[in-house]
Design an enzyme around this catalytic site. Structure first.
Site, PDB file in Angstrom:
ATOM      1  N   HIS A  11      -4.797  -4.618   0.638  1.00  0.00           N
ATOM      2  CA  HIS A  11      -4.316  -5.207   1.889  1.00  0.00           C
ATOM      3  C   HIS A  11      -4.790  -6.658   2.006  1.00  0.00           C
ATOM      4  O   HIS A  11      -5.639  -6.976   2.853  1.00  0.00           O
ATOM      5  CB  HIS A  11      -4.832  -4.402   3.087  1.00  0.00           C
TER       6      HIS A  11
ATOM      7  N   CYS B 246       0.808  -1.223   0.000  1.00  0.00           N
ATOM      8  CA  CYS B 246       0.000   0.000   0.000  1.00  0.00           C
ATOM      9  C   CYS B 246       0.845   1.278   0.000  1.00  0.00           C
ATOM     10  O   CYS B 246       1.444   1.618  -1.012  1.00  0.00           O
ATOM     11  CB  CYS B 246      -1.001  -0.019   1.138  1.00  0.00           C
TER      12      CYS B 246
ATOM     13  N   GLU C 201      -3.417  -8.926   3.435  1.00  0.00           N
ATOM     14  CA  GLU C 201      -3.029  -9.439   4.757  1.00  0.00           C
ATOM     15  C   GLU C 201      -4.076  -9.158   5.826  1.00  0.00           C
ATOM     16  O   GLU C 201      -3.992  -9.731   6.929  1.00  0.00           O
ATOM     17  CB  GLU C 201      -1.687  -8.825   5.179  1.00  0.00           C
TER      18      GLU C 201
ATOM     19  N   ARG D 140     -12.262   3.418  14.382  1.00  0.00           N
ATOM     20  CA  ARG D 140     -11.245   4.443  14.634  1.00  0.00           C
ATOM     21  C   ARG D 140     -11.607   5.748  13.935  1.00  0.00           C
ATOM     22  O   ARG D 140     -11.527   6.842  14.517  1.00  0.00           O
ATOM     23  CB  ARG D 140      -9.887   3.956  14.139  1.00  0.00           C
TER      24      ARG D 140
ATOM     25  N   LYS E 274     -12.510   8.029   0.309  1.00  0.00           N
ATOM     26  CA  LYS E 274     -11.613   6.912   0.592  1.00  0.00           C
ATOM     27  C   LYS E 274     -12.139   5.617  -0.024  1.00  0.00           C
ATOM     28  O   LYS E 274     -13.337   5.332   0.043  1.00  0.00           O
ATOM     29  CB  LYS E 274     -11.477   6.743   2.108  1.00  0.00           C
TER      30      LYS E 274
END
Length: 332
Positions: A231, A139, A233, A245, A160
């Site tokens: 991502h 990333c 992972e 968050r 986003k």
């Protein structure tokens, strides 16, 4: 610095499900284990989680070592963890690594080349281009690497990309062996790399999404450089924790806009509860509301939707590292 087994034991991690099949070799002369490095630049709150995620994908049949950039700002707890389990990035050239994984770091400056760690990061990239069989950039590390290597600028987006997206193979490559033509991949980013500019500089795009652009691309050279904008992972609840968050940052005023729900991720029931909470957050906007955030059981209906593909990608990458290392040894 502790290697794979010692660090896992120290943190009480469960045994890892994904392993890498050893390279084929003569029984009397087995190939040495691969030595893989993880340069973990993630912020303090995600440091150990990221370590765990990549450890799971890389598996137990290799020697895994951890490294860090001293120029990434750290709090006392993270610094203590790094001092105990990690080596500095300056130890990379002498570590005897076959391959390296480099993660990104949450940006603080307007431009990546203005980040405090950028000079150290580019030093690692230059070394890895000649000193490894392959390096994999995750990333934001991918964005910083192509900026350094070819001056390709990432472009900011109005909203986003957050969610799980269908990414289709756009070519044939050993990294994609055994995979379905279309795979789900988590993405979580505010910026994008233009495919046309990557192609003009000689990068090969291996997987893309109609919704969010390039997912996986490579750069051939003395070291095979692999770049991920997504991502793979991520664990089942990573996007959920990121969303919580970001809601908190909106409520405390450190973020201007209320975040959108991650796409293609939550069940319908969970999405309905979270959307109701987001409406309340926008109406009242007080930090105390964060305590009422819906329970973390609001996770996706198919927890492993992308994880099988992620495991396959990393098995393929490690097999390619082993094969290319063998070729290097044969001509040495």
């Amino acid at each position: 610095m502790l290697e794979h087994g010692s660090s896992a034991a120290a943190y009480g991690e469960a045994s890892l499900a994904e392993t890498v099949p050893p390279p084929r070799s003569e029984a009397a002369n087995p190939a040495p284990r691969l030595r893989i490095g993880l340069l973990n630049n993630m912020p303090d709150t995600a440091l150990v989680q990221t370590e765990r995620q990549f450890r799971r994908l890389i598996g137990t049949e290799v020697d895994l070592s951890f490294f860090s950039l001293a120029s990434v700002p750290r709090g006392p707890l993270a610094r203590a963890h790094l001092d105990r389990f990690y080596a500095p990035h300056t130890a990379l050239p002498g570590a005897g690594l076959d391959a390296l994984v480099i993660t990104g770091s949450e940006p603080k400056a307007a431009r990546l080349d203005e980040e405090p760690y950028y000079a150290d990061f580019t030093e690692v990239v230059d070394w890895a281009a000649q000193g490894t069989v392959s390096t994999l950039f995750s990333c934001l590390a991918a964005h910083a690497a192509v900026l350094h290597l070819d001056r390709i600028e990432r472009r900011p987006m109005a909203t986003k990309y957050s969610g799980v997206y269908a990414c289709a193979a756009s070519g044939v490559h050993p990294l994609l062996a055994g995979m379905a033509p279309v795979m789900p991949v988590p993405h979580s980013r505010w910026n994008d790399l233009p495919e046309s500019e990557l192609a003009a500089k000689g990068y090969t795009v291996l997987r893309r999404s109609e919704d969010i652009g390039v997912d996986l691309f490579v750069r051939e050279g003395a070291s095979l450089m692999v770049f991920l904008q997504g991502h793979p992972e991520y664990e089942t609840d990573t996007l959920a924790r990121e969303y919580r968050r970001d809601i908190g940052r909106f409520l405390d005023g450190s973020r201007d806009t209320c975040p959108a729900l991650p796409e293609n991720y939550y069940t319908d029931d969970a999405a309905e509860r979270l959307e109701a909470f987001a409406a309340l957050a926008q109406a009242e906007r007080a930090p105390a509301l964060h305590a009422d955030f819906p329970a973390m059981d609001a996770t996706p209906p198919r927890p492993a939707a992308w994880q099988d593909g992620a495991a396959r990608l990393f098995r393929n990458w490690l097999a390619l590292v082993a094969a290319n290392r063998a070729l290097r040894m044969a001509v040495a």
